[in-house]
Design a protein around this motif. Structure first.
Motif, PDB file in Angstrom:
ATOM      1  N   ILE A   1       0.846  -1.200   0.000  1.00 24.63           N
ATOM      2  CA  ILE A   1       0.000   0.000   0.000  1.00 24.63           C
ATOM      3  C   ILE A   1       0.877   1.244   0.000  1.00 24.63           C
ATOM      4  O   ILE A   1       0.642   2.183  -0.778  1.00 24.63           O
ATOM      5  CB  ILE A   1      -0.960   0.003   1.213  1.00 24.63           C
ATOM      6  N   GLU A   2       1.902   1.259   0.841  1.00 23.54           N
ATOM      7  CA  GLU A   2       2.796   2.419   0.907  1.00 23.54           C
ATOM      8  C   GLU A   2       3.464   2.682  -0.439  1.00 23.54           C
ATOM      9  O   GLU A   2       3.509   3.826  -0.899  1.00 23.54           O
ATOM     10  CB  GLU A   2       3.870   2.206   1.978  1.00 23.54           C
ATOM     11  N   ARG A   3       3.986   1.627  -1.061  1.00 17.28           N
ATOM     12  CA  ARG A   3       4.642   1.786  -2.376  1.00 17.28           C
ATOM     13  C   ARG A   3       3.653   2.275  -3.431  1.00 17.28           C
ATOM     14  O   ARG A   3       3.968   3.146  -4.231  1.00 17.28           O
ATOM     15  CB  ARG A   3       5.273   0.470  -2.825  1.00 17.28           C
ATOM     16  N   ALA A   4       2.466   1.707  -3.429  1.00 11.73           N
ATOM     17  CA  ALA A   4       1.458   2.099  -4.421  1.00 11.73           C
ATOM     18  C   ALA A   4       1.084   3.573  -4.266  1.00 11.73           C
ATOM     19  O   ALA A   4       1.030   4.307  -5.262  1.00 11.73           O
ATOM     20  CB  ALA A   4       0.215   1.216  -4.279  1.00 11.73           C
ATOM     21  N   LEU A   5       0.867   3.999  -3.037  1.00 15.79           N
ATOM     22  CA  LEU A   5       0.498   5.407  -2.829  1.00 15.79           C
ATOM     23  C   LEU A   5       1.656   6.343  -3.135  1.00 15.79           C
ATOM     24  O   LEU A   5       1.440   7.424  -3.686  1.00 15.79           O
ATOM     25  CB  LEU A   5      -0.019   5.609  -1.400  1.00 15.79           C
ATOM     26  N   ALA A   6       2.866   5.917  -2.806  1.00 18.43           N
ATOM     27  CA  ALA A   6       4.041   6.752  -3.099  1.00 18.43           C
ATOM     28  C   ALA A   6       4.209   6.961  -4.599  1.00 18.43           C
ATOM     29  O   ALA A   6       4.676   8.013  -5.043  1.00 18.43           O
ATOM     30  CB  ALA A   6       5.300   6.123  -2.502  1.00 18.43           C
ATOM     31  N   SER A   7       3.793   5.957  -5.386  1.00 14.67           N
ATOM     32  CA  SER A   7       3.906   6.087  -6.844  1.00 14.67           C
ATOM     33  C   SER A   7       2.620   6.637  -7.476  1.00 14.67           C
ATOM     34  O   SER A   7       2.529   6.746  -8.692  1.00 14.67           O
ATOM     35  CB  SER A   7       4.266   4.739  -7.472  1.00 14.67           C
TER      36      SER A   7
ATOM     37  N   LEU B   1      -3.428   4.584  -6.978  1.00 18.94           N
ATOM     38  CA  LEU B   1      -4.522   4.395  -6.037  1.00 18.94           C
ATOM     39  C   LEU B   1      -5.226   3.050  -6.246  1.00 18.94           C
ATOM     40  O   LEU B   1      -5.633   2.402  -5.277  1.00 18.94           O
ATOM     41  CB  LEU B   1      -5.518   5.554  -6.140  1.00 18.94           C
ATOM     42  N   ASP B   2      -5.335   2.605  -7.485  1.00 19.23           N
ATOM     43  CA  ASP B   2      -5.997   1.318  -7.750  1.00 19.23           C
ATOM     44  C   ASP B   2      -5.239   0.162  -7.110  1.00 19.23           C
ATOM     45  O   ASP B   2      -5.847  -0.730  -6.507  1.00 19.23           O
ATOM     46  CB  ASP B   2      -6.159   1.075  -9.252  1.00 19.23           C
ATOM     47  N   LEU B   3      -3.917   0.152  -7.222  1.00 17.19           N
ATOM     48  CA  LEU B   3      -3.118  -0.897  -6.601  1.00 17.19           C
ATOM     49  C   LEU B   3      -3.228  -0.826  -5.078  1.00 17.19           C
ATOM     50  O   LEU B   3      -3.353  -1.858  -4.407  1.00 17.19           O
ATOM     51  CB  LEU B   3      -1.653  -0.791  -7.032  1.00 17.19           C
ATOM     52  N   ALA B   4      -3.220   0.373  -4.539  1.00 18.06           N
ATOM     53  CA  ALA B   4      -3.372   0.540  -3.084  1.00 18.06           C
ATOM     54  C   ALA B   4      -4.723  -0.001  -2.631  1.00 18.06           C
ATOM     55  O   ALA B   4      -4.816  -0.666  -1.594  1.00 18.06           O
ATOM     56  CB  ALA B   4      -3.235   2.012  -2.701  1.00 18.06           C
ATOM     57  N   ARG B   5      -5.745   0.242  -3.413  1.00 12.98           N
ATOM     58  CA  ARG B   5      -7.089  -0.260  -3.076  1.00 12.98           C
ATOM     59  C   ARG B   5      -7.123  -1.788  -3.083  1.00 12.98           C
ATOM     60  O   ARG B   5      -7.749  -2.398  -2.216  1.00 12.98           O
ATOM     61  CB  ARG B   5      -8.121   0.279  -4.060  1.00 12.98           C
TER      62      ARG B   5
ATOM     63  N   ALA C   1      -7.224  -6.843   0.278  1.00  7.14           N
ATOM     64  CA  ALA C   1      -6.629  -8.070   0.819  1.00  7.14           C
ATOM     65  C   ALA C   1      -6.387  -7.933   2.321  1.00  7.14           C
ATOM     66  O   ALA C   1      -6.641  -8.879   3.087  1.00  7.14           O
ATOM     67  CB  ALA C   1      -5.324  -8.387   0.090  1.00  7.14           C
ATOM     68  N   LEU C   2      -5.933  -6.766   2.766  1.00  4.78           N
ATOM     69  CA  LEU C   2      -5.705  -6.533   4.190  1.00  4.78           C
ATOM     70  C   LEU C   2      -7.023  -6.562   4.965  1.00  4.78           C
ATOM     71  O   LEU C   2      -7.080  -7.077   6.082  1.00  4.78           O
ATOM     72  CB  LEU C   2      -4.979  -5.208   4.405  1.00  4.78           C
ATOM     73  N   LYS C   3      -8.055  -6.043   4.355  1.00  9.68           N
ATOM     74  CA  LYS C   3      -9.388  -6.060   4.981  1.00  9.68           C
ATOM     75  C   LYS C   3      -9.823  -7.501   5.241  1.00  9.68           C
ATOM     76  O   LYS C   3     -10.272  -7.836   6.340  1.00  9.68           O
ATOM     77  CB  LYS C   3     -10.397  -5.354   4.069  1.00  9.68           C
ATOM     78  N   GLY C   4      -9.657  -8.365   4.265  1.00  9.99           N
ATOM     79  CA  GLY C   4     -10.038  -9.765   4.420  1.00  9.99           C
ATOM     80  C   GLY C   4      -9.206 -10.483   5.465  1.00  9.99           C
ATOM     81  O   GLY C   4      -9.732 -11.227   6.296  1.00  9.99           O
ATOM     82  N   ALA C   5      -7.900 -10.245   5.453  1.00 12.11           N
ATOM     83  CA  ALA C   5      -7.020 -10.879   6.444  1.00 12.11           C
ATOM     84  C   ALA C   5      -7.372 -10.421   7.851  1.00 12.11           C
ATOM     85  O   ALA C   5      -7.399 -11.225   8.793  1.00 12.11           O
ATOM     86  CB  ALA C   5      -5.561 -10.553   6.122  1.00 12.11           C
ATOM     87  N   SER C   6      -7.675  -9.146   7.996  1.00 10.14           N
ATOM     88  CA  SER C   6      -8.025  -8.599   9.310  1.00 10.14           C
ATOM     89  C   SER C   6      -9.357  -9.146   9.806  1.00 10.14           C
ATOM     90  O   SER C   6      -9.519  -9.425  10.999  1.00 10.14           O
ATOM     91  CB  SER C   6      -8.061  -7.072   9.252  1.00 10.14           C
TER      92      SER C   6
ATOM     93  N   LEU D   1     -11.025  -1.064   4.753  1.00  6.97           N
ATOM     94  CA  LEU D   1     -12.238  -0.854   3.950  1.00  6.97           C
ATOM     95  C   LEU D   1     -12.328   0.600   3.495  1.00  6.97           C
ATOM     96  O   LEU D   1     -12.596   0.880   2.321  1.00  6.97           O
ATOM     97  CB  LEU D   1     -13.479  -1.233   4.763  1.00  6.97           C
ATOM     98  N   ASN D   2     -12.087   1.524   4.412  1.00 14.15           N
ATOM     99  CA  ASN D   2     -12.147   2.941   4.063  1.00 14.15           C
ATOM    100  C   ASN D   2     -11.070   3.317   3.051  1.00 14.15           C
ATOM    101  O   ASN D   2     -11.317   4.115   2.141  1.00 14.15           O
ATOM    102  CB  ASN D   2     -12.039   3.811   5.320  1.00 14.15           C
ATOM    103  N   LEU D   3      -9.889   2.722   3.187  1.00 10.32           N
ATOM    104  CA  LEU D   3      -8.831   2.991   2.211  1.00 10.32           C
ATOM    105  C   LEU D   3      -9.210   2.415   0.856  1.00 10.32           C
ATOM    106  O   LEU D   3      -8.975   3.028  -0.184  1.00 10.32           O
ATOM    107  CB  LEU D   3      -7.507   2.401   2.706  1.00 10.32           C
ATOM    108  N   GLU D   4      -9.828   1.254   0.883  1.00 16.94           N
ATOM    109  CA  GLU D   4     -10.284   0.623  -0.365  1.00 16.94           C
ATOM    110  C   GLU D   4     -11.276   1.529  -1.104  1.00 16.94           C
ATOM    111  O   GLU D   4     -11.325   1.553  -2.325  1.00 16.94           O
ATOM    112  CB  GLU D   4     -10.936  -0.711  -0.016  1.00 16.94           C
ATOM    113  N   LYS D   5     -12.045   2.293  -0.348  1.00 12.15           N
ATOM    114  CA  LYS D   5     -13.066   3.189  -0.924  1.00 12.15           C
ATOM    115  C   LYS D   5     -12.589   4.636  -1.062  1.00 12.15           C
ATOM    116  O   LYS D   5     -13.374   5.499  -1.452  1.00 12.15           O
ATOM    117  CB  LYS D   5     -14.313   3.175  -0.044  1.00 12.15           C
TER     118      LYS D   5
END
Length: 113
Positions: A41-47, A50-54, A59-64, A77-81
Motif C-alpha cells: 500500500i505504501e509503495r502504491a500510494l508513493a507512486s 490508487l488502484d493498486l493501493a485499493r 486483501a488486508l481487509k479480508g485478512a483482518s 475498507l475505508n482505504l479501499e473506498k
C-alpha cells in the motif's frame, strides 16, 4: 485523533476453539502478510497508484476480518473506498499506527486467553 485498536480476541479464540497452536500459527501468518500488504500500500500510494493501493487494502481487509481485528478491517475498507490519494494517505497513517500497535502486541505474546 488517535483511534483505539479494536480486536475481538474472544471471537477469534472461540473460532479456533482456543487451540493455542492454531492461534499462534494464524497470528504469525497475519503478521507476515499484513506487513507485506502495508508495504504494498505504501509503495502504491508513493507512486500515485490508487488502484493498486485499493487492491492491497482489500486483501488486508479480508485478512483482518479473519482474525477479528475490527479497527484495521474498517480502516482497510475505508482505504479501499478512498476517493483520492490525499484521503488514502491519511488513512494509511492511521492504518500504520493500528498495525504497529497490533504487531507489538503479537510479538510480545500479549494475546493470551
Amino acid at each position: 485523533m488517535e483511534k483505539k485498536l479494536v480486536w475481538d480476541k474472544e471471537s477469534f479464540f472461540e473460532e479456533l476453539e482456543h487451540d493455542r497452536g492454531e492461534i499462534k500459527d494464524l497470528l504469525e501468518v497475519y503478521l507476515s502478510s499484513s506487513k507485506k500488504l502495508l508495504a504494498d500500500i505504501e509503495r502504491a500510494l508513493a507512486s500515485g497508484d490508487l488502484d493498486l493501493a485499493r487492491r492491497s487494502a482489500h486483501a488486508l481487509k479480508g485478512a483482518s476480518a479473519t482474525i477479528f481485528l475490527e479497527s484495521v478491517r474498517v480502516l482497510a475498507l475505508n482505504l479501499e473506498k478512498a476517493s483520492d490519494l490525499e484521503e488514502a494517505n491519511d488513512l494509511l497513517f492511521e492504518l500504520k499506527e493500528q498495525l504497529n500497535e497490533f504487531w507489538q502486541k503479537i510479538t510480545s505474546g500479549d494475546y493470551g486467553d
